[in-house]
Design an enzyme around this catalytic site. Structure first.
Site, short mmCIF file in Angstrom:
data_model
loop_
_atom_site.label_atom_id
_atom_site.label_comp_id
_atom_site.label_asym_id
_atom_site.label_seq_id
_atom_site.Cartn_x
_atom_site.Cartn_y
_atom_site.Cartn_z
N HIS A 34 0.84 -1.21 0.00
CA HIS A 34 0.00 0.00 0.00
C HIS A 34 0.88 1.25 0.00
CE1 HIS A 34 -2.75 -2.89 2.32
NE2 HIS A 34 -3.47 -2.58 1.29
N GLN A 58 -18.31 -6.97 -0.78
CA GLN A 58 -17.43 -7.84 -1.56
C GLN A 58 -17.05 -9.11 -0.79
OE1 GLN A 58 -14.38 -4.65 -1.75
NE2 GLN A 58 -12.89 -6.31 -1.52
N GLY A 144 -3.11 -2.33 -7.41
CA GLY A 144 -2.01 -3.30 -7.50
C GLY A 144 -2.28 -4.37 -8.54
P1 AMP Z 1 -6.40 -4.07 -0.22
O1 AMP Z 1 -6.25 -3.20 0.98
O2 AMP Z 1 -5.83 -5.45 -0.03
O3 AMP Z 1 -7.79 -4.07 -0.80
O4 AMP Z 1 -5.47 -3.43 -1.33
C1 AMP Z 1 -5.58 -2.09 -1.72
C2 AMP Z 1 -4.76 -1.87 -2.98
O5 AMP Z 1 -3.40 -2.23 -2.72
C3 AMP Z 1 -5.23 -2.76 -4.14
O6 AMP Z 1 -5.16 -2.03 -5.34
C4 AMP Z 1 -4.24 -3.90 -4.12
O7 AMP Z 1 -4.07 -4.52 -5.38
C5 AMP Z 1 -2.96 -3.17 -3.69
N1 AMP Z 1 -2.00 -4.10 -3.10
C6 AMP Z 1 -2.25 -5.02 -2.14
N2 AMP Z 1 -1.14 -5.74 -1.88
C7 AMP Z 1 -0.17 -5.27 -2.71
C8 AMP Z 1 1.21 -5.60 -2.93
N3 AMP Z 1 1.81 -6.58 -2.27
N4 AMP Z 1 1.89 -4.90 -3.86
C9 AMP Z 1 1.28 -3.89 -4.56
N5 AMP Z 1 -0.01 -3.53 -4.40
C10 AMP Z 1 -0.72 -4.20 -3.49
#
Ligand code: AMP
Length: 273
Positions: A34, A58, A144
């Site tokens: 993040h 979701q 991501g």
């Molecule tokens: P989340 O909080 O898991 O819903 O993720 C929020 C954003 O961070 C989404 O766009 C994910 O794809 C991105 N994200 C989560 N983990 C990673 C990672 N290891 N590397 C890059 N982006 C990430």
């Protein structure tokens, strides 16, 4: 940094701002993945908005909505130290009414791969991302590549609904040993975490095969499945960037995706070739 809970208040505050707005939607429990999105948004925009919202629509019945890691104070610190201008922290009631409008994910690409094991998940994702993009109306929004199917569906939504925002895909950030960073990694026991490393091992084997010009997707899948076997494998899929199945890996137009369960934790990873 200003912490805002109300969608209408955030809209009002952002209308008063000048310049480009970079937006990073998250579900919190922020990690270096993040942080990388936030740092890039900071470099590329005048104003940075981060949202933290564990979106109930979701999560399917019986999934980890209640158990999903929540780290409010630590997350606020991370955002503050990263130079975030607005942290949007809405409640579920602020985001959803009782008789709701919602989006349906595309009936094919929203219901394959992760959409097979989690039917309806991507409809919830698109609905909330649509709401968030309407609230923030950012110049750029950062997502991501780790969640490759989600990224593809959001790009599709933005194109097909003629939304005025640039979607910026970001590379996956990994732990030193290659495990893709994820808020859900905290669920893993030591043994489950070690087993989870088979995911990155399988993706590395796939890369080596492509480098040796062994490009048959059936053979790559077989090699990957044999490495992944201690885990509960949900799918190993090789598709082009339009998410259509392919027979041979085409360099520059291929994504190899894995979803596997270690213990009870669903893990996603992929490589873009
Ligand atoms: P989340 O909080 O898991 O819903 O993720 C929020 C954003 O961070 C989404 O766009 C994910 O794809 C991105 N994200 C989560 N983990 C990673 C990672 N290891 N590397 C890059 N982006 C990430």
């Amino acid at each position: 940094m200003r912490i805002v809970h109300s969608p209408l208040e955030l809209q009002k505050l952002l209308r008063e701002e000048q310049g480009s707005v970079g937006f990073v939607p998250t579900m919190g429990a922020l990690h270096l993945g993040h942080r990388t999105l936030i740092d890039t948004a900071k470099k590329e925009n005048d104003i940075v908005v981060v949202s933290i919202f564990v979106n109930p629509t979701q999560f399917l019945e019986g999934e980890d909505l209640d158990a999903y890691p929540r780290k409010e104070e630590a997350d606020k610190k991370v955002c503050e130290l990263s130079g975030v201008d607005y942290l949007f922290y809405p409640s579920a009631d602020a985001m959803y009414g009782s008789d709701e409008v919602s989006l349906n994910a595309p009936s094919v690409r929203g219901y394959i791969m992760e959409g097979t094991s989690r039917p309806g998940h991507f409809s919830g994702v698109l609905t909330v991302v649509n709401k968030l993009l309407n609230i923030v109306t950012p110049t750029r929004a950062y997502f991501g590549k780790k969640d490759a199917q989600q990224l593809m569906l959001i790009e599709t939504m933005v194109t097909n609904l003629f939304m005025n925002v640039e979607i910026v895909p970001m590379d996956t950030v990994r732990e030193k040993d290659g495990l893709a960073m994820s808020s859900r990694n905290v669920y893993l026991s030591e043994q489950e975490r070690t087993e989870a490393l088979n995911i990155i091992k399988s993706l590395r084997i796939a890369t080596q095969m492509v480098m040796r010009k062994e490009c048959s997707t059936v053979e790559i899948q077989e090699a990957m499945l044999s490495i992944l076997s201690p885990l509960q494998i949900e799918y190993v899929t090789i598709v082009n960037r339009q998410f259509q199945p392919i027979q041979k890996v085409e360099i520059g137009n291929t994504i190899i995706l894995v979803e596997a369960i270690s213990g009870t934790t669903r893990l996603l990873d992929n490589i873009w070739i």
